[in-house]
Structures are given as structure tokens and as C-alpha cells.
Design a protein around this motif. Structure first.
Motif, PDB file in Angstrom:
ATOM      1  N   PRO A 209    -108.368 -42.134  -4.008  1.00  0.00           N
ATOM      2  CA  PRO A 209    -107.228 -41.510  -4.710  1.00  0.00           C
ATOM      3  C   PRO A 209    -106.766 -40.201  -4.086  1.00  0.00           C
ATOM      4  N   VAL A 210    -107.682 -39.440  -3.497  1.00  0.00           N
ATOM      5  CA  VAL A 210    -107.302 -38.163  -2.892  1.00  0.00           C
ATOM      6  C   VAL A 210    -106.342 -38.389  -1.726  1.00  0.00           C
ATOM      7  N   PHE A 211    -106.700 -39.327  -0.844  1.00  0.00           N
ATOM      8  CA  PHE A 211    -105.842 -39.616   0.303  1.00  0.00           C
ATOM      9  C   PHE A 211    -104.528 -40.265  -0.141  1.00  0.00           C
ATOM     10  N   ALA A 212    -104.600 -41.172  -1.102  1.00  0.00           N
ATOM     11  CA  ALA A 212    -103.391 -41.869  -1.554  1.00  0.00           C
ATOM     12  C   ALA A 212    -102.397 -40.891  -2.169  1.00  0.00           C
ATOM     13  N   ARG A 213    -102.873 -40.020  -3.026  1.00  0.00           N
ATOM     14  CA  ARG A 213    -101.998 -39.043  -3.664  1.00  0.00           C
ATOM     15  C   ARG A 213    -101.375 -38.095  -2.643  1.00  0.00           C
ATOM     16  N   LEU A 214    -102.189 -37.623  -1.729  1.00  0.00           N
ATOM     17  CA  LEU A 214    -101.694 -36.668  -0.742  1.00  0.00           C
ATOM     18  C   LEU A 214    -100.650 -37.290   0.169  1.00  0.00           C
ATOM     19  N   LEU A 215    -100.908 -38.494   0.671  1.00  0.00           N
ATOM     20  CA  LEU A 215     -99.950 -39.134   1.571  1.00  0.00           C
ATOM     21  C   LEU A 215     -98.690 -39.525   0.819  1.00  0.00           C
ATOM     22  N   ARG A 216     -98.828 -39.983  -0.395  1.00  0.00           N
ATOM     23  CA  ARG A 216     -97.645 -40.361  -1.181  1.00  0.00           C
ATOM     24  C   ARG A 216     -96.727 -39.163  -1.414  1.00  0.00           C
ATOM     25  N   GLY A 217     -97.312 -37.996  -1.742  1.00  0.00           N
ATOM     26  CA  GLY A 217     -96.494 -36.802  -1.919  1.00  0.00           C
ATOM     27  C   GLY A 217     -95.805 -36.368  -0.639  1.00  0.00           C
ATOM     28  N   SER A 218     -96.516 -36.462   0.482  1.00  0.00           N
ATOM     29  CA  SER A 218     -95.914 -36.088   1.762  1.00  0.00           C
ATOM     30  C   SER A 218     -94.780 -37.028   2.145  1.00  0.00           C
ATOM     31  N   MET A 219     -94.957 -38.320   1.856  1.00  0.00           N
ATOM     32  CA  MET A 219     -93.913 -39.285   2.212  1.00  0.00           C
ATOM     33  C   MET A 219     -92.696 -39.145   1.309  1.00  0.00           C
ATOM     34  N   LEU A 220     -92.903 -38.807   0.049  1.00  0.00           N
ATOM     35  CA  LEU A 220     -91.756 -38.562  -0.824  1.00  0.00           C
ATOM     36  C   LEU A 220     -90.946 -37.365  -0.343  1.00  0.00           C
ATOM     37  N   ALA A 221     -91.636 -36.351   0.172  1.00  0.00           N
ATOM     38  CA  ALA A 221     -90.915 -35.210   0.738  1.00  0.00           C
ATOM     39  C   ALA A 221     -90.163 -35.595   2.002  1.00  0.00           C
ATOM     40  N   GLN A 222     -90.711 -36.549   2.772  1.00  0.00           N
ATOM     41  CA  GLN A 222     -90.053 -36.995   4.000  1.00  0.00           C
ATOM     42  C   GLN A 222     -88.827 -37.863   3.731  1.00  0.00           C
ATOM     43  N   ARG A 223     -88.769 -38.518   2.578  1.00  0.00           N
ATOM     44  CA  ARG A 223     -87.668 -39.450   2.299  1.00  0.00           C
ATOM     45  C   ARG A 223     -86.310 -38.769   2.287  1.00  0.00           C
ATOM     46  N   GLU A 224     -86.276 -37.503   1.899  1.00  0.00           N
ATOM     47  CA  GLU A 224     -84.997 -36.792   1.811  1.00  0.00           C
ATOM     48  C   GLU A 224     -84.787 -35.814   2.968  1.00  0.00           C
ATOM     49  N   SER A 225     -85.613 -35.912   3.993  1.00  0.00           N
ATOM     50  CA  SER A 225     -85.453 -35.020   5.137  1.00  0.00           C
ATOM     51  C   SER A 225     -84.267 -35.455   5.995  1.00  0.00           C
ATOM     52  N   ASP A 226     -83.801 -34.554   6.854  1.00  0.00           N
ATOM     53  CA  ASP A 226     -82.598 -34.807   7.640  1.00  0.00           C
ATOM     54  C   ASP A 226     -82.784 -35.962   8.625  1.00  0.00           C
ATOM     55  N   HIS A 227     -83.939 -36.032   9.278  1.00  0.00           N
ATOM     56  CA  HIS A 227     -84.105 -37.068  10.286  1.00  0.00           C
ATOM     57  C   HIS A 227     -84.190 -38.461   9.659  1.00  0.00           C
ATOM     58  N   VAL A 228     -84.725 -38.552   8.437  1.00  0.00           N
ATOM     59  CA  VAL A 228     -84.767 -39.850   7.745  1.00  0.00           C
ATOM     60  C   VAL A 228     -83.372 -40.253   7.282  1.00  0.00           C
TER      61      VAL A 228
END
Length: 337
Positions: A209-228
Motif C-alpha cells: 500500500p505504501v508504494f501504491a499510494r505514493l505512485l498513484r499520487g505522483s501519477m495524478l499530479a502528472q496527469r495535468e502537467s504540460d508535457h502530458v
């Protein structure tokens, strides 16, 4: 042409409709241009500095990172070259030691045995050295398995969102709500027979759960980034966006967390062995099992049997913690100096 002055002899303020001296403006522009060209020439040979190179440079200047890396390097070297470093076979019982064993006496340091004997007449130093191999094996494999499963779940949740994200995150919330050691004990108890791999899998599942939560939060932040957003506008497939743009940029925090989790995995595996839920083979040297046997049965007879493995566990966990925290600070843009 002289500049108009007031009665006090100071330059008169320029009127709003009066244009500045064109010669002064030209000279000022030339100076700025020359300064920009000078800075460009000074930085032309240096090139850009990547995030990884900048992080490594700051790690080399961090005393905590140096201490942590030194401890980890020594730990790994001892584990790899244990057969060459250990003075004796860790499972061999020596007559000169067993002859002095009694209910109230365990031999201490003597010639050929720097740390003395354990409760069965085996060389304590050799068992400590070989125990590093077992501790490293359990900690690394538990962390890698937990990392692989956590990255998979976090990537799926962060990439798809919606009901998939809700289901996966509610499962991880339930796992995070339980104390880690209690969950690990429950998983080991569910196994029909405890072994080395049951400990590895239990510790790995606890850290998922620690890795899943951390990566999920990072990917949600990446979804709205300029390069995406730019990739979406260009019509790049969602699979390529996730694997080539979102996931690589979100893995930095997860890799740092894996370093910190190694120390936690070592402590949790040692705790299970201390409680008697680890490897049933007592001839196999393992720090947690050595601590459990000595701390419960022989602490009043010879407390050093518990001190040495406990100190080894603490020092190694401290090394991974120091390096992990230093990596977190080095890779965080907010902490750049």
C-alpha cells in the motif's frame, strides 16, 4: 547641450513628454547585450545539468548520505564475502566451547573466538557475519516484491482513475488501517508452514500500500502537467503517455521510498523471527532469530548474545534510513540550494 538645472543647481526633473537622450539608451543597451553575451559564453561549455547529476552532486556533499552509504556498502560487502571473512563455519559446534557450556554459563571471548560462543557452542562472530547474508536477502526480496506489486497497482489506479482507482485505493486504505507488524503476523499465521519465503511475502504485502499510494499520487499530479497535455493534444496513445511520460517522471519518489522501506523490511523480518514466526531452521544464521533466542532464553546468562544482533540490525537500518532521507532531500526541487 547642457541639461537644465533648478535654482539650487540640481538637474531639473524631466517632463513626461520629454524623450530621454538616445545616446544614453544606446549605451545602456550595448552594456546589457555585452553582459548577456558574456554570460552565454561562460555557460556555453558547461551545458545543462540533469536532475540525477545535480542530486548526486548534493549527495556527495551531504554528511548523512556519506555515512549511510558507507554503512550500506560495508553491510553488502560483508554479506557477499561472508565465507571469506567468517573465521569458522557458522553451524559447526566446537568441543572447546561445548565443553564449557552449562545451564548458567556460556563461554565468552577466547583464543580463536573473538565474541565467544552462542548457546550451542557455535562461533558467535561467524554467525553474525553469515546473518548479514540472510538479513540482506530477506530485506531486498521483500522490498522488490512489494515495490513491483505496489507500482503495478499505483500505475493502474493513477492511469485509469474512476471506479478502478476507487476500488484499488479502498483496498489499500484497509491495509494501511492495520498496524504493519500485526498484518505481517496475520499473514504468516495463515500459512500452513512458516518458512523464509512466508516472511518475505508477508513483509512485501505489508509494504504494497505504501508504494501504491505514493505512485498513484505522483501519477495524478502528472496527469495535468504540460508535457502530458501536449502529448494528448498531439494524439499520442494513452498507453504511450502512461508508460513514456507519466510513469518515468513519477518513479523518483517511489525509488527513494524503496530505500527507506528496506530498513523497515529488515526490522519487520527480524521482528517476525524474534516472535518465532520466521525460518524454522535454527542452524541458519539470521539476526532476528539470534536476537529472539538470546533475548528470551539466555539474556540473564549472557546478554551479549542479544546485544550484538540488535546492534547490527539498528546500524544497518540506520544506514538505509540516512541514505533514503538524503536522497529525498537531494531529489526534491524545493530543497535545492
Amino acid at each position: 547641450m547642457t541639461e537644465p538645472t533648478t535654482q539650487a543647481g540640481t538637474p531639473a526633473p524631466r517632463r513626461k513628454d520629454e524623450r530621454p537622450d538616445r545616446g544614453n539608451v544606446t549605451r545602456l543597451g550595448d552594456r546589457k547585450k555585452a553582459r548577456l553575451e558574456e554570460l552565454a559564453q561562460a555557460s556555453a561549455g558547461k551545458g545543462g545539468v540533469s536532475l540525477l547529476r545535480d542530486a548526486l552532486r548534493r549527495l556527495r556533499r551531504n554528511p548523512a548520505a556519506i555515512v549511510g552509504a558507507t554503512i550500506i556498502a560495508l553491510f553488502v560487502l560483508v554479506a557477499i564475502f561472508a565465507p571469506l571473512i567468517a573465521p569458522h563455519d557458522p553451524v559447526q559446534r566446537f568441543d572447546e566451547l561445548t565443553s564449557r557450556l552449562s545451564a548458567d554459563t556460556i563461554p565468552g571471548p577466547s583464543d580463536g573466538f573473538p565474541l565467544g560462543s552462542d548457546e550451542l557452542g557455535r562461533d558467535l562472530l561467524s554467525r553474525l557475519i553469515y546473518g548479514s547474508r540472510q538479513t540482506l536477502f530477506v530485506g531486498v526480496f521483500a522490498t522488490l516484491i512489494g515495490l513491483a506489486i505496489g507500482v503495478l497497482l499505483g500505475a493502474i489506479a493513477g492511469a485509469f482513475g474512476g471506479w478502478v482507482d476507487n476500488i484499488l485505493m479502498r483496498v489499500t486504505d484497509v491495509m494501511l488501517a492495520l498496524p504493519a507488524l500485526l498484518l505481517a503476523i496475520t499473514l504468516v499465521a495463515l500459512a500452513s508452514r512458516s518458512s523464509q519465503w512466508t516472511v518475505i511475502l508477508a513483509v512485501a504485502i505489508v509494504n504494497v500500500p505504501v508504494f501504491a499510494r505514493l505512485l498513484r499520487g505522483s501519477m495524478l499530479a502528472q496527469r495535468e502537467s504540460d508535457h502530458v497535455l501536449a502529448a494528448r493534444a498531439l494524439g499520442v496513445k494513452k498507453r504511450s503517455i502512461v508508460l513514456r511520460h507519466m510513469l518515468p517522471n513519477a518513479m523518483t519518489a517511489v525509488i527513494v521510498q524503496a530505500t527507506l522501506t528496506l530498513s523497515v523490511a529488515i526490522i519487520e523480518a527480524a521482528s517476525l523471527s524474534f516472535l518465532g514466526l520466521g525460518d524454522p531452521d535454527r542452524d541458519r544464521a539470521e539476526w532476528g532469530a539470534m536476537l529472539g533466542d538470546a533475548g528470551v532464553r539466555y539474556f540473564e546468562v549472557r546478554p551479549e548474545l542479544a546485544y550484538y544482533p540488535a546492534l547490527a540490525i539498528i546500524v544497518v537500518a540506520l544506514g538505509f534510513t540516512l541514505l533514503g532521507e538524503a536522497m529525498r532531500e537531494a531529489l526534491d526541487p524545493k530543497n535545492r540550494r
